[in-house]
Design an enzyme around this catalytic site. Structure first.
Site, mmCIF file in Angstrom:
data_model
loop_
_atom_site.group_PDB
_atom_site.id
_atom_site.type_symbol
_atom_site.label_atom_id
_atom_site.label_comp_id
_atom_site.label_asym_id
_atom_site.label_seq_id
_atom_site.Cartn_x
_atom_site.Cartn_y
_atom_site.Cartn_z
ATOM 1 N N ASN A 189 0.831 -1.190 0.000
ATOM 2 C CA ASN A 189 0.000 0.000 0.000
ATOM 3 C C ASN A 189 0.878 1.256 0.000
ATOM 4 O O ASN A 189 2.107 1.176 -0.025
ATOM 5 C CB ASN A 189 -0.963 -0.034 1.193
ATOM 6 C CG ASN A 189 -2.297 0.603 0.870
ATOM 7 O OD1 ASN A 189 -2.388 1.501 0.044
ATOM 8 N ND2 ASN A 189 -3.337 0.134 1.527
ATOM 9 N N HIS B 240 24.096 -0.803 10.882
ATOM 10 C CA HIS B 240 25.254 0.047 11.171
ATOM 11 C C HIS B 240 25.957 -0.431 12.431
ATOM 12 O O HIS B 240 25.336 -1.062 13.289
ATOM 13 C CB HIS B 240 24.796 1.497 11.357
ATOM 14 C CG HIS B 240 24.056 2.039 10.183
ATOM 15 N ND1 HIS B 240 24.689 2.605 9.112
ATOM 16 C CD2 HIS B 240 22.731 2.048 9.884
ATOM 17 C CE1 HIS B 240 23.796 2.961 8.212
ATOM 18 N NE2 HIS B 240 22.598 2.631 8.653
ATOM 19 N N THR C 92 11.894 -7.631 15.222
ATOM 20 C CA THR C 92 13.340 -7.724 15.388
ATOM 21 C C THR C 92 13.843 -9.164 15.315
ATOM 22 O O THR C 92 15.046 -9.387 15.287
ATOM 23 C CB THR C 92 13.774 -7.115 16.733
ATOM 24 O OG1 THR C 92 13.116 -7.832 17.791
ATOM 25 C CG2 THR C 92 13.412 -5.635 16.806
#
Length: 181
Positions: free
Chosen positions: A83, A113, A163
Site C-alpha cells: 500500500n 550500522h 526484530t
C-alpha cells in the site's frame, strides 16, 4: 583482487556507501522512483517495476509513493500488494512471497550500522537479507528489521517492530513484536 564497495554491499559485508559506483546506483534509483511515483497507468507502473526489480510476479502491485535504496535487490511474488508510502531499504536481498499484503507506511530495512560509535563514524554499514513468506499480512506502520524471516501465513500487527524471525502461521504484535496468545 580487492572487492569493490558495491560487491561488498551485495555480499552483506561492511562497505562504504559513498563510493562513486554506489552513489550512481542511488541516483539511478532516485530517478526511477520519481518516474514510478508520478505514473498513474497500472500497465506503465508494472513495466517500471519489471525494469528495476530483481523479480516481479504476475499481479504484484505497489501503490505510490514508494521508496527504496536500489530496487534491484527486491523480488516480489505473484499477487504481492504494497500500500501507499512503503519503504524498502534493499542494500541486500528482500524477498516477498506470493499473495503477501503489506499495509501503508511499512518499512522493510536490510541496512544496519555498527553499534560502536567510533566504527559508526567511519562510515561503514552493511545489510542483512529479509525474507517474507507467502500469504503474509503486515499491518500499517510496521517495521521489519535487518535479517528477519517471516514465515508463510504469518500476521504482523500494525505498528509492530519485528526484530526476530516470525514462525509460520504466527501472529506477532508490539514493540518489539511478540507472539500473540
Amino acid at each position: 583482487m580487492e572487492r569493490t564497495e558495491k560487491q561488498k554491499m551485495l555480499a552483506g559485508e561492511p562497505y562504504r556507501a559513498s563510493c562513486p559506483e554506489i552513489v550512481a546506483d542511488q541516483r539511478a534509483a532516485a530517478e526511477w522512483m520519481a518516474a514510478y511515483n508520478r505514473t498513474i497507468d497500472l500497465a506503465d507502473r508494472d513495466a517500471l517495476l519489471r525494469e528495476r526489480f530483481a523479480a516481479v510476479g504476475k499481479g504484484a502491485t505497489i501503490r505510490p509513493p514508494f521508496h527504496c535504496d536500489y530496487g534491484y535487490n527486491i523480488s516480489l511474488g505473484r499477487g504481492v500488494f504494497l500500500n501507499f508510502n512503503c519503504v524498502i531499504l534493499d542494500v541486500v536481498e528482500v524477498t516477498i512471497g506470493d499473495g503477501t499484503q503489506i499495509g501503508s507506511g511499512v518499512q522493510i530495512l536490510t541496512a544496519d550500522h555498527p553499534r560502536d560509535p567510533v566504527e559508526r563514524a567511519s562510515g561503514l554499514e552493511w545489510g542483512v537479507p529479509i525474507r517474507i513468506g507467502r500469504n503474509v499480512w503486515i499491518g500499517a506502520g510496521a517495521l521489519i528489521m535487518p535479517g528477519v524471516t517471516i514465515g508463510d501465513d504469518a500476521i504482523v500487527g500494525a505498528g509492530s517492530v519485528v526484530t526476530r524471525d516470525v514462525p509460520v502461521g504466527a501472529t506477532v504484535v508490539g514493540s518489539p513484536a511478540k507472539a500473540r496468545r
